[in-house]
Design an enzyme around this catalytic site. Structure first.
Site, short mmCIF file in Angstrom:
data_model
loop_
_atom_site.label_atom_id
_atom_site.label_comp_id
_atom_site.label_asym_id
_atom_site.label_seq_id
_atom_site.Cartn_x
_atom_site.Cartn_y
_atom_site.Cartn_z
N GLY A 1 -4.19 -4.40 -4.13
CA GLY A 1 -5.22 -3.41 -4.42
C GLY A 1 -4.52 -2.12 -4.82
N HIS A 2 -4.39 -1.89 -6.12
CA HIS A 2 -3.64 -0.73 -6.61
C HIS A 2 -4.61 0.33 -7.10
CE1 HIS A 2 0.06 -3.53 -7.22
NE2 HIS A 2 -0.30 -3.40 -5.96
N ASP B 1 0.81 -1.22 0.00
CA ASP B 1 0.00 0.00 0.00
C ASP B 1 0.84 1.27 0.00
OD1 ASP B 1 -2.25 -1.66 0.15
OD2 ASP B 1 -2.12 -1.72 2.33
N LYS C 1 1.93 2.27 -5.04
CA LYS C 1 2.52 1.73 -6.27
C LYS C 1 1.60 1.98 -7.47
CE LYS C 1 2.78 -2.38 -4.37
NZ LYS C 1 2.43 -2.14 -2.96
N GLN D 1 2.35 -5.89 -3.18
CA GLN D 1 2.76 -5.98 -1.77
C GLN D 1 4.06 -5.19 -1.54
OE1 GLN D 1 1.83 -9.43 -3.22
NE2 GLN D 1 -0.20 -8.66 -2.79
P1 IMO Z 1 -0.68 -4.13 -2.39
O1 IMO Z 1 -0.15 -4.69 -3.68
C1 IMO Z 1 -0.94 -4.56 1.92
C2 IMO Z 1 -1.02 -8.64 3.54
C3 IMO Z 1 -2.28 -9.13 4.21
C4 IMO Z 1 -1.69 -10.05 5.25
C5 IMO Z 1 -0.53 -10.69 4.50
C6 IMO Z 1 -0.85 -12.05 3.90
O2 IMO Z 1 -1.96 -3.40 -2.50
O3 IMO Z 1 0.38 -3.35 -1.69
P2 IMO Z 1 -2.26 -12.81 1.77
O4 IMO Z 1 -3.71 -12.63 1.46
O5 IMO Z 1 -1.34 -12.21 0.78
O6 IMO Z 1 -1.91 -14.23 2.11
O7 IMO Z 1 -2.05 -11.99 3.17
O8 IMO Z 1 -0.19 -9.79 3.47
N1 IMO Z 1 -1.20 -8.13 2.15
C7 IMO Z 1 -1.14 -6.84 1.82
N2 IMO Z 1 -0.99 -5.74 2.58
N3 IMO Z 1 -1.00 -4.43 0.59
C8 IMO Z 1 -1.11 -5.53 -0.19
O9 IMO Z 1 -1.03 -5.47 -1.53
C9 IMO Z 1 -1.24 -6.81 0.41
N4 IMO Z 1 -1.38 -8.06 -0.05
C10 IMO Z 1 -1.35 -8.86 1.03
O10 IMO Z 1 -2.99 -8.06 4.80
O11 IMO Z 1 -1.14 -9.31 6.31
MG MG Z 2 -3.13 -2.22 -1.46
#
Ligand code: IMO
Ligand code: MG
Length: 423
Positions: A39-40, A12, A15, A223
């Site tokens: 979630g972009h 988050d 990106k 992530q």
């Molecule tokens: P973007 O790309 C923030 C976190 C989840 C959880 C951990 C594992 O938008 O930055 P998962 O469902 O992947 O097995 O969950 O990773 N998580 C994220 N946190 N931004 C994301 O994506 C995330 N994708 C997974 O909250 O702590």
């Molecule tokens: Mg996100």
């Protein structure tokens, strides 16, 4: 020029906005890991788009978007995204979107298992519930179903049958859950296969061919560094390599063909889900920054935990990620603060840690060592040149740069496309 964009914190970092801006000058944008857990967000005028599986460049005409082999693709989620865009007048056609034949497919049992496992865990990870972990687990245990398998009805049936034999036993015996019906999954997924077929190809060949023809490629990380399966705050991580190496293995492009790594980093820190977070705010400050930064998950809607900028983390991410440039996102969220804190190290049991400690107890008990800087207490949204920033904001940026050891090239001061300073 082939560029990788990664997140340097816990995801988050903004990106989506950065990719949207950079994609204007590239030909191909590639997602290479993760799945619909991402979630972009991209904001264009009054319109807000949130992408989970589609690369954020899908809004731009004449650009090709690729979902690489390292991604775990939930066909239902992907088709919903494609249909959602169509309703808003954006057509996603096979010349615009390519999906890797060897990407893995998220199945209903992955999503269910994700939730069931979370429920029985004492130390919950706080996953997004999108079946990401179980799908990557099947990939590694070699019982996964790839796009190419889904496209071949005979192979798909055989694999699904084999999988259900084992999984249904497991669901019954471990979770006292009813098993899955072969017919209903089979029919549902064959319908997805028919719709997705035109998009599926060997994307590794496609991207390498594009590079050979001097096209430029942008790799869109999902992530962030501390959600990386190897380098993150394990086990509170996601199940893929979110650090730069994932761009190579997740796309079939050699690391030698990558020219630059740009890391997105928030001017503070957030984390969604469970796990240690040394610089996390207390309640009051947490609420304030959350509402000012609209820190709610773009995928799950969960409130994000907020904290001060942690240079211990970002410096480690810069080393393992070979960052060339940083993009500081959401600086404007700090506009009203009187004092801003920056974490430069951790103290634990009398010992000072200036490098990221992997030990869970150290991370949980770490007392951050802070530097304090005066805030600028002015809105930054209208500024487009670094030299026009208030002196306090410039000092903050320069201090971040020195602590992380990477030049800061982009400074985002609002959510709109043009609200960015390029140095
Ligand atoms: P973007 O790309 C923030 C976190 C989840 C959880 C951990 C594992 O938008 O930055 P998962 O469902 O992947 O097995 O969950 O990773 N998580 C994220 N946190 N931004 C994301 O994506 C995330 N994708 C997974 O909250 O702590
Ligand atoms: Mg996100």
């Amino acid at each position: 020029m082939n560029i990788v964009v990664v997140g340097a914190q816990w995801g988050d970092e903004g990106k989506g906005k950065l990719i949207d801006i950079l994609s204007k000058d590239v030909d191909v944008t590639v997602r290479y890991q993760g799945g619909s857990n991402a979630g972009h967000t991209v904001i264009v005028g009054q319109e807000r788009y949130v992408f989970h599986l589609l690369p954020s460049a899908i809004l731009r005409d004449g650009k090709v978007c690729v979902i690489g082999n390292g991604v775990v693709v939930d066909p239902k989620a992907l088709l919903e995204e494609i249909d959602g865009l169509k309703k808003r007048g954006i057509r996603v056609t096979p010349d615009k979107l390519k999906i890797a034949v060897n990407s893995h497919v998220v199945m209903p049992y992955h999503r269910i298992l994700d939730g069931l496992r979370e429920n029985i865990r004492e130390h919950k990870i706080g996953t997004t519930g999108r079946g990401i972990g179980p799908c990557y687990a099947d990939k590694v245990t070699r019982c996964g179903i790839r796009m190419v398998d889904l496209m071949n009805p005979r192979v798909f049936s055989a694999k699904l049958k084999d999988n259900l034999k084992e999984k249904n036993e497991y669901f019954k015996k471990v979770f006292s859950q009813e098993g899955f019906s072969f017919d209903s999954i089979h029919d549902e997924y064959q319908a997805y296969a028919r719709r997705l077929k035109p998009y599926v190809c060997d994307t590794a060949l496609f991207i390498n061919d594009a590079i050979n023809r001097k096209s430029s490629v942008l790799f869109e990380g999902a992530q962030g560094a501390f959600l990386d399966i190897d380098f993150g705050t394990y086990p509170f991580v996601t199940s893929s390599n979110t650090t730069v190496g994932g761009a190579a293995s997740g796309s079939g492009v050699a690391p030698t063909r990558i020219d630059k790594v740009i890391a997105a980093v928030k001017a503070y820190t957030t984390r969604v889900g469970e796990g240690p977070f040394p610089t996390e705010f207390g309640k009051e400050m947490d609420d304030e920054i959350r509402s000012r930064g609209k820190e709610f998950g773009a995928t799950t809607g969960r409130a994000r935990r907020c904290g001060w900028f942690d240079s211990v983390l970002v410096r480690y991410a810069a080393i393992t990620g070979g960052f060339d440039e940083l993009a500081i996102m959401k600086l404007d969220v700090l506009d009203e603060l009187k004092t801003i804190r920056l974490c430069t190290g951790y103290k634990y049991k009398g010992k000072l840690f200036s490098d990221f400690p992997h030990d869970y107890e150290v991370l949980c008990g770490a007392k951050p060592v802070y530097e304090e800087m005066p805030g600028w207490q002015k809105p930054l949204g209208a500024i487009r040149e670094f030299s026009r920033l208030p002196v306090q904001a410039r000092s903050y940026i320069k201090r971040l740069e020195a602590l992380v050891g990477v030049p800061i090239k982009y400074i985002s001061i609002g959510s709109e496309r043009d609200e960015i300073i390029v140095r």
